[in-house]
Design a protein around this motif. Structure first.
Motif, short mmCIF file in Angstrom:
data_model
loop_
_atom_site.label_atom_id
_atom_site.label_comp_id
_atom_site.label_asym_id
_atom_site.label_seq_id
_atom_site.Cartn_x
_atom_site.Cartn_y
_atom_site.Cartn_z
N VAL A 118 0.90 -1.01 -0.04
CA VAL A 118 0.02 0.05 0.08
C VAL A 118 0.89 1.45 -0.05
CG1 VAL A 118 -1.99 1.34 1.24
CG2 VAL A 118 -1.91 -1.10 1.14
N TYR A 119 1.92 1.41 0.83
CA TYR A 119 2.86 2.43 0.88
C TYR A 119 3.51 2.44 -0.56
CZ TYR A 119 2.65 2.29 5.95
OH TYR A 119 2.22 2.13 7.29
N VAL A 120 3.80 1.52 -1.13
CA VAL A 120 4.65 1.22 -2.44
C VAL A 120 3.63 1.69 -3.36
CG1 VAL A 120 5.83 -0.05 -4.03
CG2 VAL A 120 6.47 -0.37 -1.68
N ASP A 121 2.39 1.42 -3.48
CA ASP A 121 1.66 1.88 -4.46
C ASP A 121 1.43 3.42 -4.63
OD1 ASP A 121 1.05 -0.77 -5.39
OD2 ASP A 121 -1.05 -0.95 -3.94
N LEU A 122 1.20 3.78 -3.29
CA LEU A 122 1.26 5.46 -3.25
C LEU A 122 2.48 6.06 -3.55
CD1 LEU A 122 -0.30 7.90 -2.52
CD2 LEU A 122 0.52 7.81 -0.41
N LEU A 123 3.73 5.74 -2.93
CA LEU A 123 4.83 6.53 -3.23
C LEU A 123 5.43 6.17 -4.58
CD1 LEU A 123 6.28 5.84 0.29
CD2 LEU A 123 5.46 8.04 -0.55
N THR A 124 4.85 5.36 -5.39
CA THR A 124 5.64 4.91 -6.84
C THR A 124 4.37 5.21 -7.82
OG1 THR A 124 4.86 2.61 -6.87
CG2 THR A 124 7.23 3.26 -6.02
N LYS A 125 3.31 5.74 -7.23
CA LYS A 125 2.14 6.17 -8.05
C LYS A 125 1.66 5.15 -9.27
CE LYS A 125 1.83 10.74 -7.29
NZ LYS A 125 0.77 11.64 -6.95
N ARG A 126 1.62 3.67 -8.34
CA ARG A 126 1.07 2.61 -9.06
C ARG A 126 -0.14 2.82 -9.89
NH1 ARG A 126 0.47 -3.29 -7.38
NH2 ARG A 126 0.96 -4.45 -9.34
N THR A 127 -0.36 2.54 -11.21
CA THR A 127 -1.33 2.71 -12.08
C THR A 127 -2.37 1.55 -12.11
OG1 THR A 127 -0.28 2.60 -14.27
CG2 THR A 127 -0.42 4.94 -13.14
N VAL A 128 -1.91 0.35 -11.87
CA VAL A 128 -2.73 -0.67 -11.72
C VAL A 128 -4.03 -0.58 -11.21
CG1 VAL A 128 -2.70 -3.27 -11.22
CG2 VAL A 128 -0.64 -2.16 -12.18
N LEU A 129 -5.23 -1.07 -11.68
CA LEU A 129 -6.51 -0.51 -10.98
C LEU A 129 -6.64 -1.64 -9.92
CD1 LEU A 129 -8.89 -0.42 -14.21
CD2 LEU A 129 -7.68 1.45 -12.98
N HIS A 130 -7.20 -1.00 -8.85
CA HIS A 130 -7.52 -1.85 -7.54
C HIS A 130 -8.66 -2.33 -7.91
CE1 HIS A 130 -9.01 -2.44 -3.58
NE2 HIS A 130 -7.62 -2.24 -3.03
N PRO A 131 -8.78 -3.83 -7.45
CA PRO A 131 -9.90 -4.66 -7.90
C PRO A 131 -11.20 -4.12 -7.24
CG PRO A 131 -8.43 -6.04 -6.51
CD PRO A 131 -7.96 -4.39 -6.78
N ASP A 132 -11.23 -3.49 -5.96
CA ASP A 132 -12.46 -3.25 -5.31
C ASP A 132 -13.08 -1.43 -5.86
OD1 ASP A 132 -12.39 -5.33 -3.74
OD2 ASP A 132 -11.18 -4.62 -2.28
N THR A 133 -12.12 -0.67 -6.05
CA THR A 133 -12.26 0.46 -6.30
C THR A 133 -12.38 0.73 -7.76
OG1 THR A 133 -10.35 1.32 -6.21
CG2 THR A 133 -11.57 1.32 -4.14
N ALA A 156 -4.65 4.04 -2.32
CA ALA A 156 -3.77 3.98 -1.08
C ALA A 156 -3.69 5.48 -0.46
CB ALA A 156 -2.23 3.69 -1.62
N LYS A 157 -3.88 6.37 -1.44
CA LYS A 157 -3.72 7.92 -1.07
C LYS A 157 -5.06 8.26 -0.18
CE LYS A 157 -3.88 12.71 -2.71
NZ LYS A 157 -4.77 13.10 -1.62
N ALA A 158 -6.06 7.54 -0.46
CA ALA A 158 -7.36 7.84 0.23
C ALA A 158 -7.12 7.37 1.73
CB ALA A 158 -8.67 6.92 -0.32
N LEU A 159 -6.57 6.04 1.77
CA LEU A 159 -5.94 5.85 3.24
C LEU A 159 -5.14 6.52 3.94
CD1 LEU A 159 -6.09 3.41 5.23
CD2 LEU A 159 -4.04 2.50 4.32
N PHE A 160 -4.09 7.11 3.21
CA PHE A 160 -3.17 7.99 3.98
C PHE A 160 -3.59 9.15 4.19
CE2 PHE A 160 -0.52 4.37 2.78
CZ PHE A 160 0.10 4.18 3.80
N ASP A 161 -4.71 9.68 3.19
CA ASP A 161 -5.44 11.14 3.61
C ASP A 161 -6.15 10.71 5.07
OD1 ASP A 161 -4.15 12.23 1.46
OD2 ASP A 161 -6.25 12.10 0.35
N ALA A 162 -6.72 9.75 5.23
CA ALA A 162 -7.32 9.62 6.24
C ALA A 162 -6.65 9.37 7.49
CB ALA A 162 -8.38 8.03 6.09
N VAL A 163 -5.48 8.78 7.45
CA VAL A 163 -4.50 8.89 8.44
C VAL A 163 -4.17 9.95 8.93
CG1 VAL A 163 -2.01 8.26 9.14
CG2 VAL A 163 -3.67 6.59 7.92
N ASP A 164 -3.64 10.95 7.78
CA ASP A 164 -3.24 12.36 8.11
C ASP A 164 -4.21 13.40 8.77
OD1 ASP A 164 -0.77 11.71 6.92
OD2 ASP A 164 -1.22 12.47 4.81
N ASP A 165 -5.62 12.96 8.35
CA ASP A 165 -6.77 13.70 9.02
C ASP A 165 -7.33 13.22 10.24
OD1 ASP A 165 -6.65 15.09 6.63
OD2 ASP A 165 -8.32 14.19 5.52
N GLY A 166 -6.82 12.19 10.67
CA GLY A 166 -7.10 11.53 11.96
C GLY A 166 -8.28 10.61 11.97
#
Length: 125
Positions: free
Chosen positions: A20-35, A43-53
């Motif tokens: 998940v970290y690697v996907d975000l930091l390398t801007k991996r473009t493969v489609l996520h199967p759920d979203t 991955a960005k959505a998850l870490f935005d939630a972390v950053d926002d508490g």
């Protein structure tokens, strides 16, 4: 009549895998199967939630070591390193430690694989 105390919502604790970290930091473009969005956006959505508490990040030394073994991450410059250190070193981050010998072995194995198979250093775009 006593008033009921309102309880503040407790944010969930999330333990993302290294990918998940690697996907975000390398801007991996493969489609996520759920979203069905590029993996980096999920991955960005998850870490935005972390950053926002809205969620609490949980991790371990093993995840830290795994993420930092990728050349794109390890050699990615201050921006990537600052993001990682911000997440891993935050006082809000919860650590679920694993045996340090296991972490050391994981680093050694990952380094050996990367040397023997250079194509394994990069995640699939």
């Amino acid at each position: 009549m006593a008033k009921a105390k309102s309880k503040a919502a407790v944010p969930p604790v999330i333990y993302p895998d290294a990918c998940v970290y690697v996907d975000l930091l390398t801007k991996r473009t493969v489609l996520h199967p759920d979203t069905l969005q590029p993996r980096w956006q999920s991955a960005k959505a998850l870490f935005d939630a972390v950053d926002d508490g809205r969620v609490v990040l949980a991790t371990s030394s093993l995840i830290d070591a795994e993420v930092c073994c990728f050349s794109h991450i390890r050699d990615g410059g201050d921006d990537i390193n600052d993001k990682l250190r911000g997440w891993f070193d935050s006082s809000d981050t919860r650590y679920a430690e694993v045996d340090r010998l296991l972490v050391r072995d994981a680093i050694r194995i990952s380094t050996a694989i990367a040397r023997q198979f250079p194509q394994a250093k990069q995640p699939n775009p």
